[in-house]
Design an enzyme around this catalytic site. Structure first.
Site, PDB file in Angstrom:
ATOM      1  CG  MET A   4      -2.057   0.953   1.151  1.00 34.90           C
ATOM      2  SD  MET A   4      -3.127   0.694  -0.294  1.00 34.90           S
ATOM      3  CE  MET A   4      -4.021   2.242  -0.291  1.00 34.90           C
ATOM      4  CG  ASN A  51      -6.524  -9.429   8.609  1.00 35.57           C
ATOM      5  OD1 ASN A  51      -5.822  -9.779   9.551  1.00 35.57           O
ATOM      6  ND2 ASN A  51      -6.440  -8.214   8.087  1.00 35.57           N
ATOM      7  CE  LYS A  75      -9.795  -4.036   7.082  1.00 36.55           C
ATOM      8  NZ  LYS A  75      -9.034  -4.870   6.181  1.00 36.55           N
ATOM      9  CG  PHE A  87       7.371  -2.447  11.621  1.00 36.86           C
ATOM     10  CD1 PHE A  87       8.099  -3.301  12.443  1.00 36.86           C
ATOM     11  CD2 PHE A  87       6.888  -2.948  10.427  1.00 36.86           C
ATOM     12  CE1 PHE A  87       8.332  -4.628  12.085  1.00 36.86           C
ATOM     13  CE2 PHE A  87       7.114  -4.272  10.050  1.00 36.86           C
ATOM     14  CZ  PHE A  87       7.842  -5.113  10.889  1.00 36.86           C
TER      15      PHE A  87
HETATM   16  P1  13P Z   1      -6.023  -7.206   4.726  1.00 38.84           P
HETATM   17  O1  13P Z   1      -5.230  -6.409   5.722  1.00 38.84           O
HETATM   18  O2  13P Z   1      -6.856  -8.283   5.338  1.00 38.84           O
HETATM   19  O3  13P Z   1      -5.179  -7.680   3.594  1.00 38.84           O
HETATM   20  O4  13P Z   1      -7.094  -6.226   4.084  1.00 38.84           O
HETATM   21  C1  13P Z   1      -6.663  -5.290   3.182  1.00 38.84           C
HETATM   22  C2  13P Z   1      -7.577  -4.161   3.235  1.00 38.84           C
HETATM   23  O5  13P Z   1      -7.787  -3.581   4.265  1.00 38.84           O
HETATM   24  C3  13P Z   1      -8.233  -3.775   1.992  1.00 38.84           C
HETATM   25  O6  13P Z   1      -9.110  -2.737   2.167  1.00 38.84           O
END
Ligand code: 13P
Length: 382
Positions: free
Chosen positions: A13, A303, A209, A96
């Protein structure tokens, strides 16, 4: 004065958002052309990751196949970066953050501001007593650096953003002028930003979430169908709302936030993975699609995926994280543990069966097959 933009973190990201900011900065007089990315240095073979980014313009480890603009420059000195930046964008695993903030502390510019893309909560150090409820990562940023901190979150699987596939994100920022400027920095034709004032609510949705997504992974591994998955998502959504109302009152998360990309959007994107291959057949890495390929081709929704893998393989999460995430860190189980702690302190465990069950399963205190049993008498059905 042109604003200097720095991205703190170079995972998938971090690399995506660096690409977006660098392209927007290039065509703007408002932002300095050079956008810096702080890289936690590591060797890829014989080469430093920062050198690879600066010469080949690709983050070969965390976002292979995406060309980064040439004005996105990798750096490794945190203090120097802090003294240069007007806008610090934090996008790194929550584990981190404390050490990164320690490196920046005392090295920031007057008037600088921060934006957090980190979906998590502060779990503290083991020896330190934690305050009641959850501690926000943005509060950690604010208190360490003495600056405002906005939040940018949503249904944002990095590999899709890297391919410039249309999506949305929610920018939580209480200052309307700053919000408009940040929107100009982040928005592209494929990355659409909605602004809301309530920073806290965007952050808490982004954190909670991940617990629901882990539960969705259990559900997939246990072989339940789409009806069950929809129930898990809805119950998880209601528990998020319930949690916020219980701990933060009605000012916490409004319906408006929950209907944003950071709310309903993020839950849906994290709980489903449309690109998933039937990886159960190859989960030991010996099948036609090896573990590494599998991860790099469909690592969106980590996740959910690790929740599923944990049940299918019986391996501990830390081991799966090492095997499947290639250096990335998982947040859901950490957040579930923090939420469990907060609920226990308040005597609220029985009102949050889904989040509690996810923690108990992740920490080996409950068998995964009992997950759905916990939801049969859910307070939502009473
Ligand atoms: P994960 O952290 O479960 O990969 O989810 C990514 C995410 O938040 C996409 O919006």
């Amino acid at each position: 004065m042109e604003k200097h933009v720095a991205v703190v973190g170079s995972g998938n990201m971090g690399s995506c958002i660096s690409k977006i900011c660098a392209l927007n900065a290039r065509s703007s007089t408002e932002f300095c052309n050079e956008v810096r990315i702080w890289v936690h240095e590591e060797l890829i073979g014989e080469e430093k990751l920062s050198d690879i980014i600066n010469t080949r313009h690709e983050n070969v480890k965390y976002l292979a196949g995406t060309r980064l603009p040439e004005n996105a420059i990798a750096v490794t000195d945190l203090a120097e970066l802090g003294s240069w930046a007007d806008i610090l964008i934090f996008v790194l695993p929550q584990q981190f953050l404390p050490q990164v903030l320690a490196g920046l502390k005392g090295h920031t510019r007057p008037g600088a501001c921060a934006v957090s893309l980190i979906k998590g909560v502060f779990a503290g150090q083991e020896e330190e007593p934690m305050p009641k409820g959850l501690s926000l990562l943005t509060d950690l940023i604010r208190s360490n650096l003495g600056m405002e901190c906005a939040v940018l979150m949503g249904a944002n699987l990095a590999p899709e953003i890297a391919k410039e596939v249309y999506c949305e994100a929610t920018l939580g920022c209480r200052d309307p002028t700053r919000a408009a400027q940040l929107k100009r920095l982040f928005q592209t034709p494929y990355f659409r930003i909605s602004i809301i004032e309530n920073e806290f609510s965007v952050e808490i949705c982004g954190a909670l979430k991940s617990i629901v997504a882990t539960g969705a992974g259990f559900c997939d591994a246990l072989g339940f169908g789409d009806n069950t998955k929809a129930a898990v998502i809805r119950l998880g959504f209601m528990e998020i709302l319930r949690y916020v109302q219980r701990f933060y009152g009605s000012a916490g998360v409004t319906k408006r936030t929950l209907m944003q990309s950071c709310g309903i959007g993020d839950i849906i994107s994290s709980c489903y993975n449309t690109k998933d291959v039937k990886w159960a057949a190859t989960h030991d890495g010996s099948g036609p699609l090896g573990m590494h390929d599998l991860v790099t081709t469909c690592y969106g929704g980590r996740n959910r995926k690790l929740g599923e893998a944990m049940v299918l393989t019986g391996k501990p999460l830390r081991q799966l994280e090492k095997e499947m995430l290639d250096g990335q860190r998982l947040q859901g189980p950490l957040i579930a543990a923090e939420v469990h702690r907060a609920l226990q302190e308040e005597g609220q465990l029985q009102r949050f069966p889904l989040m509690v069950a996810v923690h108990l399963i992740c920490s080996g205190q409950m068998k995964p097959r009992d997950f759905i049993e916990q939801l049969r008498e859910h307070p939502e059905h009473m």
